[in-house]
Design a protein around this motif. Structure first.
Motif, PDB file in Angstrom:
ATOM      1  N   ASN A 181       0.838  -1.194   0.000  1.00  0.00           N
ATOM      2  CA  ASN A 181       0.000   0.000   0.000  1.00  0.00           C
ATOM      3  C   ASN A 181       0.875   1.246   0.000  1.00  0.00           C
ATOM      4  OD1 ASN A 181      -2.436  -1.423   0.049  1.00  0.00           O
ATOM      5  ND2 ASN A 181      -2.395  -1.577   2.287  1.00  0.00           N
ATOM      6  N   PRO A 182       0.605   2.199  -0.889  1.00  0.00           N
ATOM      7  CA  PRO A 182       1.433   3.419  -0.937  1.00  0.00           C
ATOM      8  C   PRO A 182       1.164   4.309   0.259  1.00  0.00           C
ATOM      9  CG  PRO A 182      -0.409   3.599  -2.457  1.00  0.00           C
ATOM     10  CD  PRO A 182      -0.452   2.204  -1.918  1.00  0.00           C
ATOM     11  N   GLU A 183       2.094   5.235   0.501  1.00  0.00           N
ATOM     12  CA  GLU A 183       1.977   6.126   1.651  1.00  0.00           C
ATOM     13  C   GLU A 183       0.828   7.116   1.495  1.00  0.00           C
ATOM     14  OE1 GLU A 183       5.737   7.973   2.128  1.00  0.00           O
ATOM     15  OE2 GLU A 183       6.676   6.233   3.073  1.00  0.00           O
ATOM     16  N   GLY A 184       0.582   7.571   0.307  1.00  0.00           N
ATOM     17  CA  GLY A 184      -0.466   8.564   0.075  1.00  0.00           C
ATOM     18  C   GLY A 184      -0.278   9.188  -1.288  1.00  0.00           C
ATOM     19  N   PRO A 185      -1.208  10.023  -1.711  1.00  0.00           N
ATOM     20  CA  PRO A 185      -1.118  10.629  -3.043  1.00  0.00           C
ATOM     21  C   PRO A 185       0.018  11.642  -3.144  1.00  0.00           C
ATOM     22  CG  PRO A 185      -2.942  11.580  -1.825  1.00  0.00           C
ATOM     23  CD  PRO A 185      -2.420  10.459  -0.981  1.00  0.00           C
ATOM     24  N   ILE A 186       0.448  11.871  -4.369  1.00  0.00           N
ATOM     25  CA  ILE A 186       1.474  12.872  -4.675  1.00  0.00           C
ATOM     26  C   ILE A 186       0.857  13.904  -5.610  1.00  0.00           C
ATOM     27  CG2 ILE A 186       3.729  13.303  -5.725  1.00  0.00           C
ATOM     28  CD1 ILE A 186       4.541  10.481  -5.016  1.00  0.00           C
ATOM     29  N   THR A 187       1.078  15.167  -5.329  1.00  0.00           N
ATOM     30  CA  THR A 187       0.628  16.243  -6.207  1.00  0.00           C
ATOM     31  C   THR A 187       1.840  16.883  -6.865  1.00  0.00           C
ATOM     32  OG1 THR A 187      -1.284  16.704  -4.802  1.00  0.00           O
ATOM     33  CG2 THR A 187      -0.634  18.415  -6.365  1.00  0.00           C
ATOM     34  N   VAL A 188       1.820  16.944  -8.185  1.00  0.00           N
ATOM     35  CA  VAL A 188       2.927  17.525  -8.944  1.00  0.00           C
ATOM     36  C   VAL A 188       2.397  18.715  -9.743  1.00  0.00           C
ATOM     37  CG1 VAL A 188       4.719  17.151 -10.673  1.00  0.00           C
ATOM     38  CG2 VAL A 188       4.062  15.290  -9.140  1.00  0.00           C
ATOM     39  N   GLY A 189       2.962  19.873  -9.507  1.00  0.00           N
ATOM     40  CA  GLY A 189       2.596  21.056 -10.267  1.00  0.00           C
ATOM     41  C   GLY A 189       3.736  21.469 -11.178  1.00  0.00           C
ATOM     42  N   ILE A 190       3.427  21.747 -12.439  1.00  0.00           N
ATOM     43  CA  ILE A 190       4.447  22.129 -13.422  1.00  0.00           C
ATOM     44  C   ILE A 190       3.990  23.400 -14.123  1.00  0.00           C
ATOM     45  CG2 ILE A 190       5.809  21.397 -15.420  1.00  0.00           C
ATOM     46  CD1 ILE A 190       5.112  18.512 -14.742  1.00  0.00           C
ATOM     47  N   ASP A 191       4.899  24.340 -14.263  1.00  0.00           N
ATOM     48  CA  ASP A 191       4.577  25.605 -14.934  1.00  0.00           C
ATOM     49  C   ASP A 191       5.837  26.136 -15.601  1.00  0.00           C
ATOM     50  OD1 ASP A 191       3.142  27.724 -15.839  1.00  0.00           O
ATOM     51  OD2 ASP A 191       2.402  28.363 -13.889  1.00  0.00           O
ATOM     52  N   GLY A 192       5.699  27.206 -16.328  1.00  0.00           N
ATOM     53  CA  GLY A 192       6.821  27.778 -17.068  1.00  0.00           C
ATOM     54  C   GLY A 192       7.186  29.168 -16.607  1.00  0.00           C
ATOM     55  N   GLY A 193       8.415  29.551 -16.885  1.00  0.00           N
ATOM     56  CA  GLY A 193       8.906  30.894 -16.628  1.00  0.00           C
ATOM     57  C   GLY A 193       9.846  31.290 -17.753  1.00  0.00           C
ATOM     58  N   TYR A 194      10.302  32.533 -17.722  1.00  0.00           N
ATOM     59  CA  TYR A 194      11.160  33.020 -18.812  1.00  0.00           C
ATOM     60  C   TYR A 194      12.447  33.603 -18.265  1.00  0.00           C
ATOM     61  CZ  TYR A 194       7.313  32.263 -22.008  1.00  0.00           C
ATOM     62  OH  TYR A 194       6.328  31.669 -22.758  1.00  0.00           O
ATOM     63  N   VAL A 195      13.530  33.359 -19.018  1.00  0.00           N
ATOM     64  CA  VAL A 195      14.870  33.788 -18.638  1.00  0.00           C
ATOM     65  C   VAL A 195      15.443  34.619 -19.775  1.00  0.00           C
ATOM     66  CG1 VAL A 195      17.212  32.973 -18.142  1.00  0.00           C
ATOM     67  CG2 VAL A 195      15.247  31.775 -17.169  1.00  0.00           C
ATOM     68  N   ARG A 196      16.192  35.667 -19.432  1.00  0.00           N
ATOM     69  CA  ARG A 196      16.834  36.493 -20.458  1.00  0.00           C
ATOM     70  C   ARG A 196      17.848  35.667 -21.244  1.00  0.00           C
ATOM     71  NH1 ARG A 196      17.095  40.179 -16.003  1.00  0.00           N
ATOM     72  NH2 ARG A 196      15.681  41.941 -16.245  1.00  0.00           N
ATOM     73  N   SER A 197      17.788  35.798 -22.548  1.00  0.00           N
ATOM     74  CA  SER A 197      18.660  35.010 -23.423  1.00  0.00           C
ATOM     75  C   SER A 197      19.864  35.830 -23.875  1.00  0.00           C
ATOM     76  CB  SER A 197      17.880  34.531 -24.643  1.00  0.00           C
ATOM     77  OG  SER A 197      18.739  33.868 -25.555  1.00  0.00           O
ATOM     78  N   ARG A 198      20.992  35.167 -24.001  1.00  0.00           N
ATOM     79  CA  ARG A 198      22.202  35.810 -24.517  1.00  0.00           C
ATOM     80  C   ARG A 198      22.368  35.584 -26.023  1.00  0.00           C
ATOM     81  NH1 ARG A 198      27.395  32.777 -22.092  1.00  0.00           N
ATOM     82  NH2 ARG A 198      28.390  34.181 -23.581  1.00  0.00           N
ATOM     83  N   GLU A 199      21.488  34.788 -26.606  1.00  0.00           N
ATOM     84  CA  GLU A 199      21.591  34.484 -28.025  1.00  0.00           C
ATOM     85  C   GLU A 199      21.017  35.632 -28.862  1.00  0.00           C
ATOM     86  OE1 GLU A 199      19.763  30.757 -28.766  1.00  0.00           O
ATOM     87  OE2 GLU A 199      20.951  29.674 -27.271  1.00  0.00           O
ATOM     88  N   LYS A 200      21.639  35.896 -29.971  1.00  0.00           N
ATOM     89  CA  LYS A 200      21.201  36.976 -30.846  1.00  0.00           C
ATOM     90  C   LYS A 200      19.825  36.657 -31.429  1.00  0.00           C
ATOM     91  CE  LYS A 200      25.804  38.585 -32.225  1.00  0.00           C
ATOM     92  NZ  LYS A 200      26.724  38.831 -33.371  1.00  0.00           N
ATOM     93  N   GLY A 201      18.986  37.674 -31.495  1.00  0.00           N
ATOM     94  CA  GLY A 201      17.667  37.500 -32.064  1.00  0.00           C
ATOM     95  C   GLY A 201      16.648  36.889 -31.130  1.00  0.00           C
TER      96      GLY A 201
END
Length: 461
Positions: free
Chosen positions: A196-216
């Motif tokens: 029997n497992p210990e209990g449920p797992i909740t996984v939250g996934i989302d996105g963010g943005y980072v400044r890029s050093r690449e041209k364009g």
């Protein structure tokens, strides 16, 4: 007051060596004179470290100076001086070079014992400290912090710390197994016989943005997540989706390290984006994918702000629109998709027919149309939020929004002028997430069993 510090080191052969380490002249009439100063402690530590390291490496080389097969003493070809970077100073060590025994023919004629013991010339705890603090603050501040409190060598600089962090993160990446389409390894019959497992797992996934050093390219997207089990510590997840070749494997390893088993319920909460959903797809047999309530209400709130502007010119129409938005919100909150989608369709049609000079009417129509498409595409992920709330279950990834800020915002964006390459940001995310959830030290303990867990010291009484 004259203070003398001496140590005695007992070699493996039983011989005792005594050393005078330091001498201090200390007063006792001023608070600033009580105890060691920072500089005095640095001087003491670096001298103590020098003698201890010299004794340890000499003992190691002596043990390797005889042939393991015939016990013959190996001839010494020469020696050189090497630098070993430690938490308590850069130590110069005598590194002998020995000839291989004739009873063991091989391609190499000579070898250096310390190459086996100290391949990187950097102490594991030094690597850990650099990686930990550079994952939390900038490379320059990390250097200043370490130099303020420890007798760190003057050669340490931000570029060195950056390279060391990259080395640690690359080693983690090399240990990650191959990517797979599905990580479900058991059948229904096998899962019935799992504990029997210990209990449920909740996984939250989302996105963010980072400044890029690449041209364009001004910014690029990073994915962050948080896994919250019932009876285990939380874990963070971070990756650059357009760079990472093993996103599903990375999530799978996080779950496994938390003790997850395949008959354990896992709830994935996302914003409904296809990229995010794909990371969690075919991950666990007992799982559900939910659209978090935060992203639903966020879009309704945006439309509500436009409607408030419309009220200045068309009060009657604006009142009807505001009432429709409240109705849509209520339908969706209670999981009534049939009436909710019908109300959204009516709202879109009403907006197309309205005649007004409101400057943002096009933006409002666009927001409503996008919301219509968004709900249609994610309808299969929309539960009865009201019922979940009544039973104390999560309805929003607000905890993931704070995770985005914790993992990405505070190190990559806010008050940081640095621009990142995708590779550099991805490697930083691996060490930063482990630092934040407290598993970085655990990873170093796997690599270097001689290290001790935090708060555990090994001293003779």
């Amino acid at each position: 007051m004259d203070i003398q510090v001496k140590i005695a080191i007992t070699a493996p052969d039983g011989e005792i060596h005594e050393f005078n380490i330091a001498a201090f002249e200390k007063g006792h009439v001023d608070a600033a004179e009580i105890g060691l100063t920072i500089e005095e402690s640095k001087e003491l530590l670096v001298k103590l470290q020098r003698e201890i390291v010299a004794a340890q490496t000499a003992a190691f080389c002596a043990a390797r100076s005889t042939c393991p097969s015939c016990a013959a003493r190996l001839r010494r070809k020469g020696s050189k001086r090497i630098q070993y970077r430690t938490v308590f100073g850069d130590i110069t060590i005598n590194s002998p070079r020995l000839n291989h025994c004739g009873c063991q023919p091989g391609s190499a004629q000579t070898f250096s014992p310390l190459t086996e013991l100290l391949p990187d010339h950097v102490a594991p705890e030094m690597l850990w400290l650099e990686t930990k603090w550079a994952s939390l603050v900038s490379y320059g501040i990390t250097v200043d912090l370490l130099k303020d409190v420890l007798p760190i060598g003057k050669r340490l600089n931000a570029e060195t710390v950056r390279r060391h962090l990259g080395r640690v993160a690359s080693r983690m990446e090399a240990e990650l197994a191959d990517e797979r389409y599905s990580f479900i390894e058991t059948c229904a019959f096998d899962r019935e016989h799992l504990p029997n497992p210990e209990g449920p797992i909740t996984v939250g996934i989302d996105g963010g943005y980072v400044r890029s050093r690449e041209k364009g390219q001004s910014h690029f997207e990073v994915m962050v997540g948080k896994s919250i089990p019932t009876d285990q510590p939380d874990r963070y997840l971070g990756l650059v989706q357009s760079h990472d070749e093993k996103p599903k494997r990375r999530l799978h390893e996080v779950l496994k390290e938390q003790g997850w088993q395949e008959n354990q319920q896992v709830t994935f909460m996302t914003d409904g984006g296809e990229t995010v959903i794909n990371i969690a797809r075919n991950m666990a047999p007992a799982c559900e994918h939910l659209l978090d309530w935060f992203h639903v209400t966020m879009r309704i709130t945006v439309m509500g702000q436009y409607v408030k502007g419309l009220a200045h010119l068309n009060s009657n129409e604006a009142g009807e629109m505001a009432s429709a938005l409240r109705q849509i919100k209520g339908y969706l909150w209670n999981g009534n998709l049939h009436d909710g989608q019908a109300a959204i369709d009516d709202l879109v049609m009403d907006l197309d027919e309205i005649e007004t000079e409101y400057a943002s009417i096009k933006a409002l129509r666009k927001a409503a149309a996008e919301f219509q498409t968004y709900i249609a595409n994610t309808a299969w992920m929309i539960p009865n939020y009201a019922e979940r709330r009544r039973y104390g279950e999560r309805v929003s990834t607000g905890f993931v929004e704070s995770t985005v800020n914790t993992v990405v915002g505070k190190r990559f964006c806010k008050r940081q002028q640095m621009r990142w390459s995708k590779t550099g940001a991805h490697l930083m995310l691996q060490t930063r997430t482990r630092t934040l959830d407290g598993t970085l030290r655990t990873k170093f303990l796997q690599w270097y069993p001689g290290m001790k867990p935090d708060g555990e010291a090994k001293m003779a009484a």
